[in-house]
Design a protein around this motif. Structure first.
Motif, short mmCIF file in Angstrom:
data_model
loop_
_atom_site.label_atom_id
_atom_site.label_comp_id
_atom_site.label_asym_id
_atom_site.label_seq_id
_atom_site.Cartn_x
_atom_site.Cartn_y
_atom_site.Cartn_z
N ALA A 8 1.06 -1.22 -0.07
CA ALA A 8 -0.51 0.03 0.27
C ALA A 8 1.11 1.32 -0.05
CB ALA A 8 -1.23 -0.26 1.57
N THR A 9 0.52 1.84 -0.85
CA THR A 9 2.26 3.18 -1.70
C THR A 9 1.10 4.44 -0.50
OG1 THR A 9 2.58 2.48 -3.01
CG2 THR A 9 3.10 4.99 -2.37
N ILE A 10 2.08 5.19 -0.27
CA ILE A 10 1.51 6.28 0.52
C ILE A 10 2.54 7.67 -0.26
CG2 ILE A 10 1.76 8.54 1.94
CD1 ILE A 10 1.19 5.54 4.35
N GLU A 11 2.39 8.84 -1.17
CA GLU A 11 2.83 9.58 -1.63
C GLU A 11 2.93 10.78 -1.03
OE1 GLU A 11 3.54 9.35 -5.81
OE2 GLU A 11 1.88 6.75 -5.83
N LEU A 12 4.14 11.35 -0.70
CA LEU A 12 4.26 12.85 -0.47
C LEU A 12 5.15 13.72 -1.86
CD1 LEU A 12 5.39 10.80 2.45
CD2 LEU A 12 4.57 13.03 3.35
N ARG A 13 4.72 14.19 -2.23
CA ARG A 13 5.22 15.85 -3.05
C ARG A 13 5.81 16.78 -2.26
NH1 ARG A 13 4.82 13.27 -7.78
NH2 ARG A 13 2.34 11.82 -8.92
N LEU A 14 7.55 17.01 -2.16
CA LEU A 14 7.21 18.02 -1.70
C LEU A 14 8.54 19.20 -2.40
CD1 LEU A 14 8.92 15.88 1.75
CD2 LEU A 14 6.46 17.42 1.06
N ARG A 15 9.07 20.34 -1.70
CA ARG A 15 9.93 21.27 -2.90
C ARG A 15 10.97 20.69 -3.04
NH1 ARG A 15 6.39 24.44 -0.28
NH2 ARG A 15 7.85 24.74 1.31
N ASP A 16 11.43 21.08 -1.23
CA ASP A 16 12.34 19.86 -1.31
C ASP A 16 12.64 18.96 0.60
OD1 ASP A 16 12.86 21.87 1.62
OD2 ASP A 16 12.99 22.97 -0.24
N GLY A 17 13.99 18.04 0.77
CA GLY A 17 13.23 17.38 1.70
C GLY A 17 13.06 18.02 2.95
N ALA A 18 14.03 19.19 3.05
CA ALA A 18 13.58 20.11 4.90
C ALA A 18 12.18 21.01 4.77
CB ALA A 18 14.62 21.25 4.53
N PRO A 54 1.98 -4.31 3.64
CA PRO A 54 2.65 -3.58 3.70
C PRO A 54 2.80 -2.53 3.29
CG PRO A 54 3.99 -5.14 2.39
CD PRO A 54 2.54 -5.42 2.94
N ILE A 55 3.54 -1.24 3.89
CA ILE A 55 3.06 -0.20 3.28
C ILE A 55 4.45 0.96 2.65
CG2 ILE A 55 3.17 2.92 3.78
CD1 ILE A 55 1.47 1.85 6.20
N ARG A 56 4.72 1.65 2.19
CA ARG A 56 5.47 2.41 1.05
C ARG A 56 5.76 3.81 1.10
NH1 ARG A 56 6.89 2.24 -4.78
NH2 ARG A 56 4.69 1.64 -4.95
N ILE A 57 6.44 4.19 1.32
CA ILE A 57 5.84 5.77 0.88
C ILE A 57 7.23 6.01 0.37
CG2 ILE A 57 6.85 8.25 2.70
CD1 ILE A 57 6.21 5.90 4.96
N VAL A 58 6.53 6.58 -0.61
CA VAL A 58 7.23 7.43 -1.69
C VAL A 58 7.07 8.92 -1.78
CG1 VAL A 58 7.79 7.73 -4.50
CG2 VAL A 58 6.81 5.72 -3.49
N VAL A 59 8.46 9.66 -1.46
CA VAL A 59 8.32 11.01 -1.57
C VAL A 59 9.33 11.83 -2.55
CG1 VAL A 59 9.93 12.51 -0.53
CG2 VAL A 59 9.35 10.77 0.85
N HIS A 60 8.39 12.42 -3.80
CA HIS A 60 8.92 13.13 -4.74
C HIS A 60 9.18 14.38 -4.35
CE1 HIS A 60 7.01 9.86 -6.91
NE2 HIS A 60 6.23 9.84 -5.99
N PRO A 70 25.09 16.84 0.90
CA PRO A 70 25.19 15.77 1.42
C PRO A 70 23.40 15.63 1.21
CG PRO A 70 25.88 17.39 2.88
CD PRO A 70 25.82 17.85 1.53
N MET A 71 23.07 14.31 0.43
CA MET A 71 21.19 14.12 0.70
C MET A 71 21.22 13.63 2.08
SD MET A 71 19.29 13.96 -1.13
CE MET A 71 17.37 13.56 -1.05
N PRO A 72 20.22 14.47 2.40
CA PRO A 72 19.31 14.14 3.83
C PRO A 72 19.16 12.50 3.75
CG PRO A 72 18.27 15.98 2.94
CD PRO A 72 19.05 15.73 2.02
N ASP A 73 18.52 11.59 4.83
CA ASP A 73 18.34 10.29 5.01
C ASP A 73 16.67 10.76 5.29
OD1 ASP A 73 18.05 7.94 4.82
OD2 ASP A 73 19.33 7.30 7.03
N LEU A 74 16.20 11.18 4.23
CA LEU A 74 14.77 10.73 4.29
C LEU A 74 14.43 9.92 5.12
CD1 LEU A 74 13.83 13.56 1.29
CD2 LEU A 74 14.23 13.88 3.53
N ALA A 75 14.79 8.40 4.38
CA ALA A 75 14.42 7.21 4.60
C ALA A 75 14.69 6.84 6.28
CB ALA A 75 15.03 5.98 3.84
N GLY A 76 15.83 6.92 6.74
CA GLY A 76 15.96 6.65 7.72
C GLY A 76 14.95 7.33 8.88
N ALA A 77 15.19 9.38 8.63
CA ALA A 77 14.70 10.09 9.28
C ALA A 77 13.31 9.64 9.58
CB ALA A 77 14.60 11.78 8.39
#
Length: 181
Positions: A8-18, A54-60, A70-77
Motif C-alpha cells: 500500500a503506497t503513500i505518496e508525498l510531493r515536496l519542494r525539498d527534503g527540509a 506492507p506500507i511503502r512511502i514515496v517522497v517526490h 549531502p543528501m539527507p537520509d529522509l528514509a531513515g528519518a
C-alpha cells in the motif's frame, strides 16, 4: 495512492527534503522531528490502507539536493520517527496500566468505604430517607470505581491501535525520488 507489488503506497510531493521536518528543530535530519503536517498526512493515509499489506512511502522532491551537497537520509528519518512514536505509545500503554492499577486500588477502597458506611449508617433504619441515603452511597461507590474500570476495559484500545500503526510505518519501505515534472 496507487498500490504496487502488494504494498500500500503513500505518496508525498515536496519542494525539498527540509519541508518534511519541523523547521524549529536544530537537528533537521535523522534525529529531527517530522513536521506536524507531514506526520498527520502520512498517518491519515496509513489509517485508510489495508491492514494486511506492507506500507511503502514515496517522497517526490521537486528540488533534490544539489550535486555535491549531502543528501539527507529522509528514509531513515521517517522510519526512525515512527519507531520513536511506537515506543512512545508503548510507554503510554505501560503508564496507563500502572495508573489504572493505582486508580483501581483507590476506587476499590472508596467503594468498600461507601458500602461499609451504607451498612453502618442505615443498619436497623427503615424509611425513605434511609433508603435514599443508602442508595446514594452505593451510587457514589460505583462512580468512584467507574474510571479505573474504564481504563482497563476501553482506554488501552486506541493506544494499541496507534502503536500498531506506528510500527507499520516504522517498517515502511521509503523511496525518495526526484519529481518528474
Amino acid at each position: 495512492m496507487p498500490e504496487r507489488y502488494g504494498e500500500a503506497t503513500i505518496e508525498l510531493r515536496l519542494r525539498d527534503g527540509a519541508q518534511l521536518f519541523n523547521m524549529l528543530d536544530p537537528f533537521p535530519f535523522r534525529e529531527g522531528d517530522l513536521a506536524a503536517d507531514a506526520e498527520a498526512y502520512i498517518v491519515d493515509w496509513a489509517r485508510d490502507l489495508p491492514k494486511d499489506e506492507p506500507i511503502r512511502i514515496v517522497v517526490h522532491l521537486e528540488r533534490p539536493a544539489p550535486p555535491g551537497s549531502p543528501m539527507p537520509d529522509l528514509a531513515g528519518a521517517i522510519t526512525n520517527w515512527f519507531a520513536g512514536r511506537a515506543n512512545a505509545e508503548t510507554r503510554a500503554l505501560r503508564e496507563l496500566f500502572r495508573d489504572g492499577r493505582l486508580a483501581f486500588a483507590i476506587g476499590f477502597v472508596g467503594l468498600a468505604i461507601c458500602l461499609l458506611l451504607t451498612w453502618l449508617l442505615t443498619r436497623g433504619r427503615e424509611g425513605p430517607f434511609a433508603r435514599i441515603f443508602q442508595e446514594s452511597l452505593i451510587i457514589i461507590g460505583w462512580v468512584v470505581i467507574w474510571r479505573p474500570a474504564e481504563m482497563f476495559l476501553y482506554d488501552w484500545v486506541p493506544i494499541l491501535r496507534r502503536r500498531r500503526l506506528f510500527r507499520r510505518l516504522a517498517k515502511a519501505r521509503v523511496e525518495v525520488r526526484p519529481s518528474a515534472g
